[in-house]
Design an enzyme around this catalytic site. Structure first.
Site, short mmCIF file in Angstrom:
data_model
loop_
_atom_site.label_atom_id
_atom_site.label_comp_id
_atom_site.label_asym_id
_atom_site.label_seq_id
_atom_site.Cartn_x
_atom_site.Cartn_y
_atom_site.Cartn_z
N LYS A 125 1.00 -1.17 -0.02
CA LYS A 125 0.11 0.17 0.07
C LYS A 125 0.93 1.27 0.03
CE LYS A 125 -4.32 0.90 0.44
NZ LYS A 125 -5.61 0.14 0.10
N ASP A 165 -7.11 4.24 -4.29
CA ASP A 165 -7.88 4.13 -2.91
C ASP A 165 -8.56 5.52 -2.60
OD1 ASP A 165 -7.90 2.21 -0.30
OD2 ASP A 165 -7.37 3.96 0.26
P1 NDP Z 1 -13.01 7.85 -2.26
O1 NDP Z 1 -12.04 8.82 -2.06
O2 NDP Z 1 -13.68 7.82 -3.70
O3 NDP Z 1 -13.96 7.92 -1.20
C1 NDP Z 1 -13.92 8.05 -0.14
C2 NDP Z 1 -15.28 8.73 0.84
O4 NDP Z 1 -14.90 8.51 2.18
C3 NDP Z 1 -15.71 10.04 0.62
O5 NDP Z 1 -17.05 10.11 0.55
C4 NDP Z 1 -14.95 10.80 1.59
O6 NDP Z 1 -15.58 12.17 1.93
C5 NDP Z 1 -14.98 9.82 2.67
N1 NDP Z 1 -14.01 9.90 3.64
C6 NDP Z 1 -12.58 9.89 3.60
N2 NDP Z 1 -11.91 10.12 4.46
C7 NDP Z 1 -12.93 10.32 5.54
C8 NDP Z 1 -12.75 10.75 6.64
N3 NDP Z 1 -11.43 11.05 7.49
N4 NDP Z 1 -13.72 10.96 7.61
C9 NDP Z 1 -15.07 11.09 6.84
N5 NDP Z 1 -15.23 10.65 5.68
C10 NDP Z 1 -14.11 10.43 4.97
O7 NDP Z 1 -12.16 6.29 -1.77
P2 NDP Z 1 -13.10 4.96 -2.01
O8 NDP Z 1 -14.41 5.19 -2.18
O9 NDP Z 1 -12.03 4.21 -2.95
O10 NDP Z 1 -12.56 4.03 -0.66
C11 NDP Z 1 -13.64 4.09 0.59
C12 NDP Z 1 -12.96 3.25 1.55
O11 NDP Z 1 -12.93 1.74 0.64
C13 NDP Z 1 -11.40 3.19 1.99
O12 NDP Z 1 -11.45 2.86 3.18
C14 NDP Z 1 -10.77 2.33 0.96
O13 NDP Z 1 -9.49 1.78 1.79
C15 NDP Z 1 -11.58 1.26 1.00
N6 NDP Z 1 -11.46 0.44 -0.30
C16 NDP Z 1 -11.49 0.93 -1.49
C17 NDP Z 1 -11.04 0.25 -2.79
C18 NDP Z 1 -11.14 0.58 -4.03
O14 NDP Z 1 -11.11 -0.19 -5.15
N7 NDP Z 1 -11.37 1.91 -4.20
C19 NDP Z 1 -11.00 -1.42 -2.38
C20 NDP Z 1 -11.06 -1.70 -1.19
C21 NDP Z 1 -11.53 -0.95 -0.18
P3 NDP Z 1 -14.62 13.32 1.52
O15 NDP Z 1 -15.06 13.63 0.11
O16 NDP Z 1 -15.23 14.55 2.36
O17 NDP Z 1 -13.22 13.28 1.88
O1 2IT Z 2 -7.97 -1.50 -0.29
C1 2IT Z 2 -7.97 -2.26 -1.46
O2 2IT Z 2 -8.11 -3.06 -1.45
C2 2IT Z 2 -7.75 -1.22 -2.68
N1 2IT Z 2 -7.83 0.09 -2.47
C3 2IT Z 2 -7.89 -1.87 -3.79
C4 2IT Z 2 -6.45 -2.22 -4.22
C5 2IT Z 2 -5.94 -2.43 -5.56
O3 2IT Z 2 -4.95 -2.96 -6.09
O4 2IT Z 2 -6.96 -2.65 -6.55
#
Ligand code: NDP
Ligand code: 2IT
Length: 443
Positions: A125, A165
């Site tokens: 990561k 992420d």
């Molecule tokens: P995005 O950046 O697209 O969205 C993140 C969302 O979470 C936004 O709505 C953001 O709001 C909110 N957020 C982020 N930080 C905070 C905080 N400190 N407090 C409150 N709200 C917060 O990210 P993703 O949707 O890609 O990721 C969301 C979660 O899923 C994370 O935990 C990530 O690690 C996990 N994840 C993502 C994957 C992927 O493929 N993208 C795969 C597996 C897990 P704001 O706009 O106000 O910051």
């Molecule tokens: O937390 C996660 O699994 C991710 N942000 C996706 C990682 C990836 O390599 O697709």
């Protein structure tokens, strides 16, 4: 003292300034105790000591020039945690809260999650404390180019394959890929989540959210419950939350909330997916904009969504978004199932409480693995130099989520803890990594 307890104590001491990492290690090691005790040779081989120590950490300066011509400096990270099962694989997070603690905990979790997918991927990561919010496209591009100029020395299609992420989506991956190609003079599958025109996989954008709903479906079916008609509270409004909302609706459920770091929205008629998608993906707006456009929606500034009554909860924003009090609120409101979709959304106390109360619970390692699994499928397509249809990728994703459900369930049963998916997912993920590390000797 048990072997797992000793290692937890050592990590608490050595990494005292990394609370999220300690939390992730504690959660995993406590739950795999029976699997470790069954193999005394693991202790002989110092397996756990190696498992909690990243193979490599890279930290670097990221200087970039803002639109006013001023040099800004951020901090960049890549943690290459474990390569027992394949090249390091895991996302990049750009958010002001990112520290070494954040990327270490995420890379540790990623190792077991990637193992659960059964695809050949190790755990890694990275990220930066850079905040893309409010920056112009040119500023984001200059930051990404500087970030990749250093990162490019440490990654490669067979070495380490980053993805998105929090704060890293299609735009950022495009700039990062362009700079990697320019520096290396190679067009390779060095990143996943790429645009569809240049090597990306269909369904990768949707995969994490869709995958979480597929595994929820398996859980409900197994408990003679139907997803159709259920109300769902979702947190977040980014990539993961959006496509979770879309898939829930396609399958007849009713997601009624979304949030961002400013506040939450409750829409009694169910979230309007197209409106939220337009606000978040196209306009890069806020959920407060959504509330203004929807008469059926209420906006709660600064508040989470956990006090809204519903059948199912799916946190999809960030780590530690639910503490014990939030878990108590959910239980008091009669929640039936809780699926962790963001990484480590619940505190250790909150997980324990939810499980004690008999709520159906899936941990994030299992529930959000669809994203990285589809990244693995993107790597396969890049290697084959061909692309699969949306339906083909989506079907493979569905099968992977079903097999994660099945493997986690079976591992929990073998450990004498039927129905405990925290134990099941951690043991199923750990077993494969442990076997591979034992086979590869003292590395
Ligand atoms: P995005 O950046 O697209 O969205 C993140 C969302 O979470 C936004 O709505 C953001 O709001 C909110 N957020 C982020 N930080 C905070 C905080 N400190 N407090 C409150 N709200 C917060 O990210 P993703 O949707 O890609 O990721 C969301 C979660 O899923 C994370 O935990 C990530 O690690 C996990 N994840 C993502 C994957 C992927 O493929 N993208 C795969 C597996 C897990 P704001 O706009 O106000 O910051
Ligand atoms: O937390 C996660 O699994 C991710 N942000 C996706 C990682 C990836 O390599 O697709």
């Amino acid at each position: 003292m048990k072997y797992t307890e000793r290692i937890i104590a050592e990590v608490q001491k050595k990494d005292a300034h990394h609370p999220n990492f300690i939390q992730a290690v504690t959660e995993v090691l406590e739950s795999i105790d029976s699997a470790v005790e069954a193999h005394p040779e693991y202790k002989e081989a110092s397996l756990l000591e190696r498992l909690v120590e990243p193979e490599r950490i890279v930290m670097f300066r990221v200087p970039w020039i803002d639109d006013k011509g001023k040099i800004q400096v951020n901090r960049g990270f890549r943690v290459q945690f474990n390569s027992a099962l394949g090249p390091y694989k895991g996302g990049l997070r750009f958010h002001p809260s990112v520290s070494l603690d954040t990327v270490k905990f995420l890379a540790f979790e990623q190792t077991f999650k990637n193992s659960l997918t059964t695809l050949p991927m190790g755990g890694g990561k990275g990220g930066s404390d850079f905040n893309p919010k409010g920056k112009s496209d040119n500023e984001v591009m200059r930051f990404c180019q500087s970030f990749m100029t250093e990162l490019s020395r440490h990654i490669g299609a067979d070495t380490d394959v980053p993805a998105g992420d929090i704060g890293v989506g299609a735009r950022e991956i495009g700039y990062l890929f362009g700079q990697y190609k320019r520096i290396s003079n190679q067009f390779t599958g060095v990143l996943t989540g790429k645009g569809l025109d240049y090597g990306g996989s269909l369904a990768r954008t949707e995969a994490t959210g869709y995958g979480a709903v597929y595994i929820l479906q398996s859980l409900l079916q197994d408990n003679d419950l139907d997803l159709a008609g259920k109300t769902v509270i979702v947190s977040g409004s980014g990539n993961v939350a959006l496509y979770m909302i879309q898939k829930l609706q396609q399958l007849g459920a009713k997601p009624i909330t979304a949030s961002d770091s400013d506040g939450g929205v409750y829409d009694k008629d169910g979230i309007d997916f197209e409106l939220l998608q337009e606000i978040k993906e196209v306009k890069r707006g806020r959920v407060s904009d959504y509330a203004q456009k929807r008469p059926s929606a209420q906006y709660y500034e600064g508040k989470g969504v956990w006090s809204v009554k519903a059948d199912i909860a799916m946190p999809g924003a960030t780590q530690n978004e639910l503490d014990l009090d939030d878990a108590k609120t959910l239980v008091a409101n009669g929640i039936k199932a809780l699926v962790e979709v963001s990484n480590m959304p619940l505190s250790l106390e909150a997980i324990k409480y939810v499980q004690e109360q008999g709520i159906l619970y899936l941990p994030s390692k299992a529930a959000n693995a669809g994203g990285v699994a589809t990244s693995g499928l993107e790597m396969s397509q890049n290697s084959l130099r061909l692309g699969w249809s949306f339906e083909e990728v989506d079907l493979k994703l569905k099968h992977i989520m079903q097999s994660i459900y099945h493997d986690s369930k079976q591992a929990a049963e073998l450990a004498g803890q039927p129905g405990n998916f925290l134990i099941g997912a951690n043991i199923a993920g750990f077993n494969k990594v442990a076997h591979a590390m034992m086979a590869q000797g003292a590395v």
